[in-house]
Scaffold this active site. Sequence first.
Site, PDB file in Angstrom:
ATOM      1  N   SER A 110       0.832  -1.197   0.000  1.00  0.00           N
ATOM      2  CA  SER A 110       0.000   0.000   0.000  1.00  0.00           C
ATOM      3  C   SER A 110       0.877   1.262   0.000  1.00  0.00           C
ATOM      4  O   SER A 110       1.803   1.377   0.788  1.00  0.00           O
ATOM      5  CB  SER A 110      -0.883  -0.038   1.243  1.00  0.00           C
ATOM      6  OG  SER A 110      -1.691   1.097   1.246  1.00  0.00           O
ATOM      7  N   GLY A 111       0.577   2.156  -0.908  1.00  0.00           N
ATOM      8  CA  GLY A 111       1.331   3.409  -0.969  1.00  0.00           C
ATOM      9  C   GLY A 111       2.583   3.308  -1.830  1.00  0.00           C
ATOM     10  O   GLY A 111       3.355   4.251  -1.916  1.00  0.00           O
ATOM     11  N   THR A 115      -1.508   2.426  -8.097  1.00  0.00           N
ATOM     12  CA  THR A 115      -2.588   3.129  -8.796  1.00  0.00           C
ATOM     13  C   THR A 115      -2.003   4.203  -9.716  1.00  0.00           C
ATOM     14  O   THR A 115      -2.422   4.345 -10.870  1.00  0.00           O
ATOM     15  CB  THR A 115      -3.552   3.737  -7.770  1.00  0.00           C
ATOM     16  OG1 THR A 115      -3.953   2.706  -6.886  1.00  0.00           O
ATOM     17  CG2 THR A 115      -4.765   4.327  -8.443  1.00  0.00           C
ATOM     18  N   ASN A 160      -1.325   5.337   3.134  1.00  0.00           N
ATOM     19  CA  ASN A 160      -1.507   6.020   1.841  1.00  0.00           C
ATOM     20  C   ASN A 160      -2.747   6.909   1.929  1.00  0.00           C
ATOM     21  O   ASN A 160      -3.810   6.451   2.336  1.00  0.00           O
ATOM     22  CB  ASN A 160      -1.685   4.946   0.752  1.00  0.00           C
ATOM     23  CG  ASN A 160      -1.806   5.553  -0.641  1.00  0.00           C
ATOM     24  OD1 ASN A 160      -1.833   6.774  -0.795  1.00  0.00           O
ATOM     25  ND2 ASN A 160      -1.868   4.681  -1.628  1.00  0.00           N
ATOM     26  N   SER A 163      -5.512   5.407  -0.648  1.00  0.00           N
ATOM     27  CA  SER A 163      -5.299   3.964  -0.750  1.00  0.00           C
ATOM     28  C   SER A 163      -6.498   3.296  -1.420  1.00  0.00           C
ATOM     29  O   SER A 163      -7.655   3.551  -1.059  1.00  0.00           O
ATOM     30  CB  SER A 163      -5.102   3.412   0.663  1.00  0.00           C
ATOM     31  OG  SER A 163      -4.862   2.033   0.584  1.00  0.00           O
ATOM     32  N   SER A 164      -6.192   2.442  -2.389  1.00  0.00           N
ATOM     33  CA  SER A 164      -7.279   1.714  -3.055  1.00  0.00           C
ATOM     34  C   SER A 164      -7.732   0.623  -2.107  1.00  0.00           C
ATOM     35  O   SER A 164      -6.929  -0.203  -1.671  1.00  0.00           O
ATOM     36  CB  SER A 164      -6.793   1.077  -4.348  1.00  0.00           C
ATOM     37  OG  SER A 164      -5.943   1.951  -5.028  1.00  0.00           O
ATOM     38  N   GLY A 390      -1.471  -4.809  -2.492  1.00  0.00           N
ATOM     39  CA  GLY A 390      -0.249  -5.598  -2.355  1.00  0.00           C
ATOM     40  C   GLY A 390      -0.252  -6.422  -1.086  1.00  0.00           C
ATOM     41  O   GLY A 390      -1.172  -6.347  -0.261  1.00  0.00           O
ATOM     42  N   GLU A 392       0.204  -7.581   2.445  1.00  0.00           N
ATOM     43  CA  GLU A 392       0.061  -6.750   3.633  1.00  0.00           C
ATOM     44  C   GLU A 392       0.470  -7.520   4.887  1.00  0.00           C
ATOM     45  O   GLU A 392       0.006  -8.620   5.119  1.00  0.00           O
ATOM     46  CB  GLU A 392      -1.396  -6.278   3.805  1.00  0.00           C
ATOM     47  CG  GLU A 392      -1.757  -5.177   2.833  1.00  0.00           C
ATOM     48  CD  GLU A 392      -3.167  -4.656   3.019  1.00  0.00           C
ATOM     49  OE1 GLU A 392      -3.899  -5.221   3.846  1.00  0.00           O
ATOM     50  OE2 GLU A 392      -3.525  -3.699   2.309  1.00  0.00           O
TER      51      GLU A 392
END
Length: 1081
Positions: A110-111, A115, A160, A163-164, A390, A392
């Site tokens: 994440s981050g 994206t 993030n 974050s998605s 991703g 985690e």
Amino acid sequence: MSKMEVKTSLLDNMIGVGDMVLLEPLAEESFIKNLRKRFDHNEIYTYIGSVVISINPYRALPIYTPDKVEEYRNRNFYELSPHIYALADEAYRSLRDQDKDQCILITGESGAGKTEASKLVMSYVAAVCGKGAEVNQVKEQLLQSNPVLEAFGNAKTVRNDNSSRFGKYMDVEFDFKGDPLGGVISNYLLEKSRVVKQPRGERNFHIFYQLLSGASEDMLKKLKLERDFSKYNYLSLDSATVTGVDDAVCFRTVKNAMQIVGFMDNETQSVLELVGAVLKLGNIEFKPESRVNEVDESRVKDKNELKEICELLGIEQSVLERAFSFRTVEAKQEKVSTTLNVAQAYYARDALAKNLYSRLFTWLVNRINESIKAQTKKRKKVMGVLDIYGFEIFEENSFEQFIINYCNEKLQQIFIELTLKEEQEEYIREDIEWTHIEYFNNSVICDLIENNTNGIMAMLDEECLRPGTVTDSTFLEKLNQICADHQHFESRMSKSSKFLNDHSLPHNCFRIQHYAGKVLYHVDGFVDKNNDLLYRDLSQAMWKANHSLIKSLFPDGNPAKINLKRPPTAGSQFKASVATLMKNLQTKNPNYIRCIKPNDQKASHIFTDSLVCHQVRYLGLMENVRVRRAGYAFRQPYDACLERYKMLCKQTWPHWRGQARDGVEVLLKDLQIPEDEYSYGRSKIFIRNPRTLFSLEEQRKRRLHGLATLIQKIYRGWKTRTHFLLMKSSQVTVAAWYRRYAQQTKYKKTKSSAIMVQSFIRGWKARKILRDLKYQKRCKEAVTTIGAYWHGTQVRREYRKFFRAHAGKRIYAFTIQRIMQKYFLELKNKMPSMSPCDKTWPARPYLFLDSTHRELRRIFHLWTCKKYRGQFTDQKKAIYEEKLEASEIFKDKKALYPSSVSQPFQGDYLEINKNPRYQKLNSLVEEKIIFADIVNKINRANGKGAQRIFLLTKSKFMLADQKSGQQIKSSVPLAELTSVSMSTQSDGFFALRVKEGTTAAAKGDFLLNSERIIEIITKLHRAGLDLTKEKIQIEITDEFLVQFKQDKVCVKFIQNGPKNGTMASCKRKNNRLLEVTVPSP
Ligand SMILES: Nc1ncnc2c1ncn2[C@@H]1O[C@H](COP(=O)(O)OP(=O)(O)OP(=O)(O)O)[C@@H](O)[C@H]1O
Ligand SMILES: [Mg+2]
């Protein structure tokens, strides 16, 4: 040279190594060092073969400009320094040109920038693919689907800000030309728990905040919302805003994007109503109400909120209220209704909110798909972009992390499989012997999770479906039994007592050794989350809503379609969709973007080694390099290799004429590279060790220096030589011109001197000749003269005898003739005027011509007179004749005459004919009057004068009395006139003598005085002559006798002195004398 023709390479100006495959030595430490070095130089992209590693720069780099797009457009992958555009270009070109469907797999935690990377790939493809109004609209719709999905599916997390919270796979479809036709989006497992609860420092999904900040007052009112975030239980307050993001602006962007994508206004409105309803759901609170059987029953605390929700969604309030208080369980046609306690009511509320939101999200994705769907049924080329959460590892990992990590495990597997497959395929293609590569295959882990019989997921499903009390701990127990032997499963209570004393492993947890590291999962909530239960009462309540969107979201609420079968669990749903995704990906050509997050602070310029190291490990990047390097670390097409290194060998430099492969062979042999270091493929050279490549690069660098010096040397030599030649030729030109000039001057000087000398000589010669000629001429003349004289003498001597007789006469006659000629010619030129009065005459030139000259003068005078006379009229002629006669009579005789010459003779001075005064007199005279004037008649007795009119005709003259009636006193015929007398002096007295014996004679002669005596006498004389043919005698003398009656009287004219008056006077002196005194002139 155009940009396209410049042959460059990834190896040029490389910072660290651009491709990790070339890393030497290959170790984690050097790997990270290389990444750090490149990151510090803003090189955020690095390759592992064809895989792109991307490190999040956390700031805008100037590497995504349209210029960059152009730079990377249509370039080979290794031609330029690593960039995400190179990967996108490669994928797009092989899709368009080789008809290979592509997928772009973006992974990372994440981050890490997944994206962003997916958006960069999309925008690159949009920039390079076809253009046109229709295509542009498709592109625009595809690109604008992002903000919509991000608003509903992204949230601020501690990792993030954007974050998605869902997995996204988007298939972009192209036609055969490579123009985009449309797309299909698949979403995976939205993190719906976020709707009701967010961890500390995190936010709910963006759309809630955007709606409250960005909606107009009017809209808020319609949605029955308030702007204040703090009014809503579902919105955490500690981090309600994101730095650098304006939710209100984002709201407008989202609305605009929805419009572009094709949402109708009422659809947008419905969506927002649902968002509002979810927010409001969170505010419904319950209170316990004790019942008889001591079971707490829940009741809605504040019904106002409930009422508003029902109004908003068009649900009957009682229906919803009941759904929050009761739960109906149907089993075998039996309906059992149980009351809900407060905790259950809250659970039901949150389940409804979560379900509502996640179903809305799925609806949104489907709605977008409907809009961006390709409009053709023709075969399409597809490019898939996968932006999935991703791997985690949190402090507390739950069901979501388990699912996410499972997904990543699958992706890793497919990555390894495809990479290996590709590698193997290339070896086969290039006809290189395939050497087995040792690598870690994570399929065991996947198996641990997904195995249908004893996989963790299967266990979980089993537990969820099992009748009886099912809790998370029963699930863990089951795991402990079934998976205990698995080498990647760890649990405190497992059968193997390996972990009995492992305190890092709590009792309510299990641990899985994922490919990317060990992850500890807390079993709490696993069963619930997997079940994902929504009480049927609630879904039915929703279905009953008078709101088309919400109704369509809950088809399971339709009582007619009651499905007693349990809905598939969340886990199995996810597993199925991941399986489909994997299948889909396997049919496509993969392209990998591995995103790495450099630090946890979302800060630029910070590179935390440990963090990166961790990611490198779990992304399996080292594995990746090893696999890639297993056989040969580096490969390059022959022509590219030859082009790059040809300067290292004499045979190949500067040009190799033969096949590129032969050239490379010659080159490598010449460089004495051990044969086991490389291998010849069909189109590429495979180099086993990066060291070999670097030594080649090193040699090339050195050689380039040498070449540069050589080029410099040759250029300098050329330049100097050219300069020298130019100088030389200039010097020759200058010298030539100077010489020419000098020679010209010299020649001109010599020439002029020669001409001068020549002219002197010629002059001298000419003068000499002239002298001679003159002398000769003089001699000739002298001779001629002498000869002539001599000849003359001779002739004269000879002819003398002949000359003597006539010569004198002839010479004389000739001379005279000549003189006469000359005289006449001169005379002619000097002739006087034609006037008869002009007395001038040229002087006489020769004395002997005196008489001739005078005669000529006379003749000339006569001639002029004749000429003059010739002009006269008869009348004038008569006048002149009279004048001539007067001259003949009086000239030189009478002193009065000269004064009369100029007086013209008028004749009739009295104008008898015209003057009426003399009318009578005129009638008395019959004849034509020749003369008429007044005269003085001298009295014969006393000599005094009396005035009388004197008339003369052709035959007579008359005297008439002037006063007394003009009587003719006397009339005398001219025949009777004998003579006329007068003096010589200037007086006018004259006497007319009459013949004796005539009647006139009786009175005697007439003595008259008139100024016009000359005219009277002349006329008398002429008339008399005409009449009698005899001249009247004219006597001019100063003393004459006149007959007065019988007496003869003497008339004497005396000149007196000047004193006695001016008039002549007459006096009778005595009988015999009449004295006339005439004044002296
Ligand atoms: N190439 C880039 N250039 C500049 N900034 C970037 C880049 N990539 C990422 N970022 C920054 O990092 C932030 C996070 O990136 P992004 O949202 O893509 O991460 P992610 O991998 O999708 O995370 P998640 O898994 O949470 O969705 C972005 O909002 C942006 O500010
Ligand atoms: Mg993301």
